[in-house]
Design an enzyme around this catalytic site. Structure first.
Site, mmCIF file in Angstrom:
data_model
loop_
_atom_site.group_PDB
_atom_site.id
_atom_site.type_symbol
_atom_site.label_atom_id
_atom_site.label_comp_id
_atom_site.label_asym_id
_atom_site.label_seq_id
_atom_site.Cartn_x
_atom_site.Cartn_y
_atom_site.Cartn_z
ATOM 1 N N HIS A 56 0.843 -1.199 0.000
ATOM 2 C CA HIS A 56 0.000 0.000 0.000
ATOM 3 C C HIS A 56 0.877 1.248 0.000
ATOM 4 C CE1 HIS A 56 0.810 -0.359 4.307
ATOM 5 N NE2 HIS A 56 0.215 0.800 4.571
ATOM 6 N N HIS A 58 1.327 3.987 1.901
ATOM 7 C CA HIS A 58 1.855 4.789 3.015
ATOM 8 C C HIS A 58 3.381 4.924 2.942
ATOM 9 C CE1 HIS A 58 -1.905 4.330 5.757
ATOM 10 N NE2 HIS A 58 -1.982 5.389 4.971
ATOM 11 N N ASP A 60 5.712 4.917 4.994
ATOM 12 C CA ASP A 60 6.580 4.000 5.744
ATOM 13 C C ASP A 60 6.638 2.609 5.119
ATOM 14 O OD1 ASP A 60 3.833 3.801 6.727
ATOM 15 O OD2 ASP A 60 4.614 2.479 8.279
ATOM 16 N N HIS A 61 6.029 2.458 3.941
ATOM 17 C CA HIS A 61 6.138 1.195 3.191
ATOM 18 C C HIS A 61 6.770 1.400 1.813
ATOM 19 C CE1 HIS A 61 3.613 -1.125 6.079
ATOM 20 N NE2 HIS A 61 3.325 0.123 6.422
ATOM 21 N N HIS A 114 -7.489 -0.407 5.916
ATOM 22 C CA HIS A 114 -6.441 0.517 6.389
ATOM 23 C C HIS A 114 -6.297 1.642 5.369
ATOM 24 C CE1 HIS A 114 -2.624 1.737 8.197
ATOM 25 N NE2 HIS A 114 -1.990 1.538 7.061
ATOM 26 N N ASP A 131 -0.305 -3.743 6.262
ATOM 27 C CA ASP A 131 -1.050 -3.227 7.413
ATOM 28 C C ASP A 131 -2.524 -3.637 7.358
ATOM 29 O OD1 ASP A 131 1.358 -2.078 8.077
ATOM 30 O OD2 ASP A 131 0.725 -0.006 7.719
ATOM 31 N N HIS A 169 4.556 -4.402 10.733
ATOM 32 C CA HIS A 169 5.037 -3.637 11.897
ATOM 33 C C HIS A 169 5.269 -4.520 13.109
ATOM 34 C CE1 HIS A 169 4.354 0.600 10.581
ATOM 35 N NE2 HIS A 169 3.443 0.048 9.788
HETATM 36 FE FE FE Z 1 2.530 1.071 8.117
HETATM 37 ZN ZN ZN Z 2 0.107 1.827 6.513
#
Ligand code: FE
Ligand code: ZN
Length: 253
Positions: A56, A58, A60-61, A114, A131, A169
């Site tokens: 996805h 985001h 942080d990915h 999410h 996530d 995570h």
């Molecule tokens: Fe994340």
């Molecule tokens: Zn995420």
């Protein structure tokens, strides 16, 4: 060699994980929170990266994708539905599509909730879930509805107990504390908390987990369980309501 036999779990940023594996002539990484720890892990194995699989959009990915592509020339796979906000894709995927990495193939499922357009990669023995379905939890609902996430996670009912769930995570310990608040007498939950504590104390990731473990301890796969319905005040209501109440309780926990 299957995907799970070669799997590397690579800690990134504060509490993210990337995963890498090798199949045939190919080496893939799932999600790229940052490039440096992934490049170091690949170098240690003497693996040449060929494929990047994204779950996805985001940051942080995906933040390390450009860097990783520049250094390896790997091709990038991600959801067609998310293409407008992912790094440039070489292959845009839709639910039902297959991705082949070496001698292994994954089926793409939509796990929106999410985010909208979040996908999971379902290999024979391991699912990369980002996530969506997470160890002892599920991703916060930034874009989707509880109904959507409940439907997304219900797809895992069809998969075998032994399947590994590789999520994005290290949230397991706090997820388990929440789960215990709903099911204080669940023996599998109590023993999982002890297991995760000792893994973390030894500096090991608590992921991947097995789907069996999630079925017995993850409240977001347990909306049908009477204890959970009672704990969320949804005793006479459909599972979707129990799921939604559980997610609301987690947000406030
Ligand atoms: Fe994340
Ligand atoms: Zn995420």
């Amino acid at each position: 060699m299957t995907v799970r036999d070669t799997l590397l779990t690579i800690p990134c940023l504060q509490d993210n994980y990337a995963y890498a594996f090798r199949s045939g002539e190919n080496v893939a990484v799932v999600d790229v929170p940052e490039a440096a720890p992934i490049l170091a892990a690949l170098k240690e194995k003497d693996w040449s990266l060929t494929d990047i699989l994204l779950t996805h959009h985001h940051w942080d990915h995906v933040d390390g994708v450009a860097d990783l592509v520049a250094q390896t020339g790997a091709r990038v796979w991600g959801a067609a539905a998310d293409a407008h906000r992912l790094p440039p894709l070489d292959h845009a995927l839709s639910p039902g599509d297959e991705v082949t990495i070496g001698t292994d193939s994954a089926r793409i499922i939509d796990v929106s909730g999410h985010t909208i357009g979040h996908i999971a990669y379902i290999f024979d023995s391991i699912a990369f879930t980002g996530d969506s379905l997470m160890a002892a939890g599920c991703g916060r609902l930034f874009e989707g509805t509880p109904e959507q996430m409940h439907t997304s996670l219900a797809q895992f009912d069809a998969f075998p107990d032994e399947m590994l769930i590789a999520s994005g995570h290290e949230y397991t310990a706090s997820n388990l504390r929440f789960a215990l608040s709903l099911e204080p007498d669940n023996p599998r939950l109590i023993s999982r908390i002890a297991e995760v504590e000792s893994l973390r104390a030894a500096g090991h990731p608590s992921v991947p987990s097995t789907l069996a473990t999630e079925r017995h301890t993850n409240p977001f796969l347990r909306a049908h369980v009477p204890t959970l319905k009672d704990a969320t005040g949804t005793a006479d209501q459909p599972d979707t309501e129990t799921f939604a109440a559980t997610r609301r309780a987690k947000d406030a926990f």
